[in-house]
Scaffold this active site. Structure first.
Site, PDB file in Angstrom:
ATOM      1  CG  ASP A   1     -46.301  38.838  11.769  1.00  0.00           C
ATOM      2  OD1 ASP A   1     -45.842  39.971  11.502  1.00  0.00           O
ATOM      3  OD2 ASP A   1     -46.550  37.985  10.879  1.00  0.00           O
TER       4      ASP A   1
ATOM      5  CE  LYS B   1     -50.189  40.581   9.635  1.00  0.00           C
ATOM      6  NZ  LYS B   1     -49.068  39.618   9.685  1.00  0.00           N
TER       7      LYS B   1
ATOM      8  CG  ASP C   1     -49.785  42.706  28.915  1.00  0.00           C
ATOM      9  OD1 ASP C   1     -49.707  43.859  29.374  1.00  0.00           O
ATOM     10  OD2 ASP C   1     -50.710  41.929  29.203  1.00  0.00           O
TER      11      ASP C   1
ATOM     12  CE1 TYR D   1     -57.447  47.363  22.498  1.00  0.00           C
ATOM     13  CE2 TYR D   1     -58.251  48.304  24.538  1.00  0.00           C
ATOM     14  CZ  TYR D   1     -57.468  47.389  23.885  1.00  0.00           C
ATOM     15  OH  TYR D   1     -56.711  46.513  24.604  1.00  0.00           O
TER      16      TYR D   1
ATOM     17  CG  ASP E   1     -53.898  45.262  25.238  1.00  0.00           C
ATOM     18  OD1 ASP E   1     -53.593  45.597  26.397  1.00  0.00           O
ATOM     19  OD2 ASP E   1     -54.622  44.282  24.977  1.00  0.00           O
TER      20      ASP E   1
HETATM   21  C1  IPM Z   1     -54.249  47.699  29.516  1.00  0.00           C
HETATM   22  C2  IPM Z   1     -55.386  46.760  29.823  1.00  0.00           C
HETATM   23  C3  IPM Z   1     -56.675  47.394  29.300  1.00  0.00           C
HETATM   24  C4  IPM Z   1     -56.542  47.523  27.796  1.00  0.00           C
HETATM   25  C5  IPM Z   1     -57.973  46.661  29.698  1.00  0.00           C
HETATM   26  C6  IPM Z   1     -58.076  46.473  31.194  1.00  0.00           C
HETATM   27  C7  IPM Z   1     -59.194  47.352  29.169  1.00  0.00           C
HETATM   28  O1  IPM Z   1     -55.161  45.495  29.262  1.00  0.00           O
HETATM   29  O2  IPM Z   1     -54.258  48.831  30.041  1.00  0.00           O
HETATM   30  O3  IPM Z   1     -53.363  47.308  28.770  1.00  0.00           O
HETATM   31  O4  IPM Z   1     -56.845  46.568  27.051  1.00  0.00           O
HETATM   32  O5  IPM Z   1     -56.119  48.578  27.347  1.00  0.00           O
HETATM   33 MG    MG Z   2     -53.275  45.284  28.357  1.00  0.00          MG
END
Ligand code: IPM
Ligand code: MG
Length: 360
Positions: free
Chosen positions: A224, A192, A252, A137, A248
């Site tokens: 993975d 990884k 999710d 990042y 990240d």
């Molecule tokens: C998160 C989001 C952010 C990230 C974006 C909006 C920059 O996806 O907080 O997970 O990738 O960290």
């Molecule tokens: Mg995110």
């Protein structure tokens, strides 16, 4: 002593959900000073920058930041440095918010919201600890250039740099182990290491830090496989620690296991106890302003704020209990509504939480 809280509502549904969390914080009658500032697209519109200096300095001078969400399609064409996402990345970096705590909890009342079978997800309670200020990042160099060598020499190429310094891995590993000590004493580090030098280094350092925590059972998993295991048998996990990009993606995925991302808060902490608290979901511009967004993730983020930055765990418990009470009463916003429950809007949900709080 009065504690200062920066309130940054942002874009999309951000303002309406933050409004409900602010009502909840205010109702607790604590010595808090709340100050609001624009961020993201809203700040770009007002001040031509997604993270204006005045917003950043308000955040930096506060004990904690209550953040809504940023982003809207209408800003997608702007140069990268002006896009709303830069506000959150800028706050993380400038405030040194290296430890991101993302719980994925399945509330029993919402067991049907998951797309997985109830027996796979019942009782799910995972804490993902994502490193937030390093990795690909923020690594440099990065950009687009003419490929210097190799079989693509002469062509343009895009490139980024994955890197972690030893101290960065140590401090996030420590957060992982300390969190595990407060929970089931199991920590899974995701990397990884079969392919990436950065990951092998990460794994070596995590093992070293683990020697300070002999009571914690440490395991390692390739990212993975972790992605597969999360949907196959998610309850094998308790605390997961991982780098920025893997975190990240996995956070999710873990959030979706619950089927109710509208319920999930998050905390991003630095080493002086300052933190930024935001819902795990995004700005949902498609439903913005309609009064239907679920404010509970933001209200639960306010609870995390009280727990982690203000050291008021009893107040945090009260908010969390109030949220459970409204779920038990059968109140649901559109995202978690199912037959037999009562559909309510954003403000009504806030009202219900306030009501439950006044009874506690
Ligand atoms: C998160 C989001 C952010 C990230 C974006 C909006 C920059 O996806 O907080 O997970 O990738 O960290
Ligand atoms: Mg995110």
């Amino acid at each position: 002593m009065t504690q200062k809280i920066a309130v940054l509502p942002g874009d999309g549904i951000g303002p309406e959900i933050v409004e409900q969390a602010v009502r909840v914080l205010t109702a607790l009658d604590l010595p808090l000073e709340l100050a609001e500032a624009p961020v993201g697209g809203a700040a770009f519109d007002a001040q031509e920058h997604p993270l204006p200096p005045s917003t950043l300095s308000l955040a930096q001078s506060s004990h904690a930041v209550l953040f809504g969400a940023v982003g809207d399609w209408k800003y997608d064409q702007l140069p990268r440095e002006f896009r709303p996402e830069q506000a959150i990345l800028g706050l993380r970096k400038a405030m040194g918010l290296f430890a991101n705590l993302r719980p994925a909890i399945l509330y029993p009342e919402l067991a049907n919201a998951s797309s997985l079978k109830p027996e796979i997800v019942a009782g799910l309670d995972i804490m993902i600890i994502r490193e937030l200020t390093g990795d690909i990042y923020f690594g440099t160099p990065r950009g687009v250039r003419n490929a210097p060598d190799g079989s693509f020499a002469g062509e343009r190429e895009g490139y980024d740099t994955m890197r972690y310094a030893e101290s960065e891995v140590r401090r996030i590993a420590r957060v992982g182990f300390e969190t595990a000590m407060k929970r089931s004493r199991k920590l899974c580090s995701v990397d990884k290491a079969n392919v990436l030098e950065t990951s092998q280094f990460w794994r070596d350092i995590v093992i070293e830090v683990g020697k300070e925590f002999p009571q914690v059972e440490l395991s390692h998993m390739y990212v993975d496989n972790a992605a597969m295991q999360l949907v196959k048998a998610p309850r094998q996990f308790d605390v997961i620690v991982t780098g920025n990009i893997f975190g990240d993606i996995l956070s999710d995925e873990a959030a979706m296991l619950t089927g109710s991302i509208g319920m999930l808060p998050s905390a991003s902490l630095n080493d002086s106890g300052q933190g930024l608290y935001e819902p795990s979901h995004g700005s949902a511009p498609d439903i913005a302003g309609k009064g239907v967004a679920n404010p509970l993730a933001t209200i639960l983020s306010a609870a995390m704020l009280l727990r982690y930055s203000l050291n008021l765990p009893a107040q945090a418990d009260r908010i969390e209990a109030a949220v459970k009470a409204v779920l038990a009463e059968g109140l649901r916003t559109a995202d978690i509504h199912e037959p037999g429950t009562t559909r309510v809007g954003t403000t009504q949900m806030g009202d219900a939480v306030l009501n439950a709080l006044s009874r506690s």
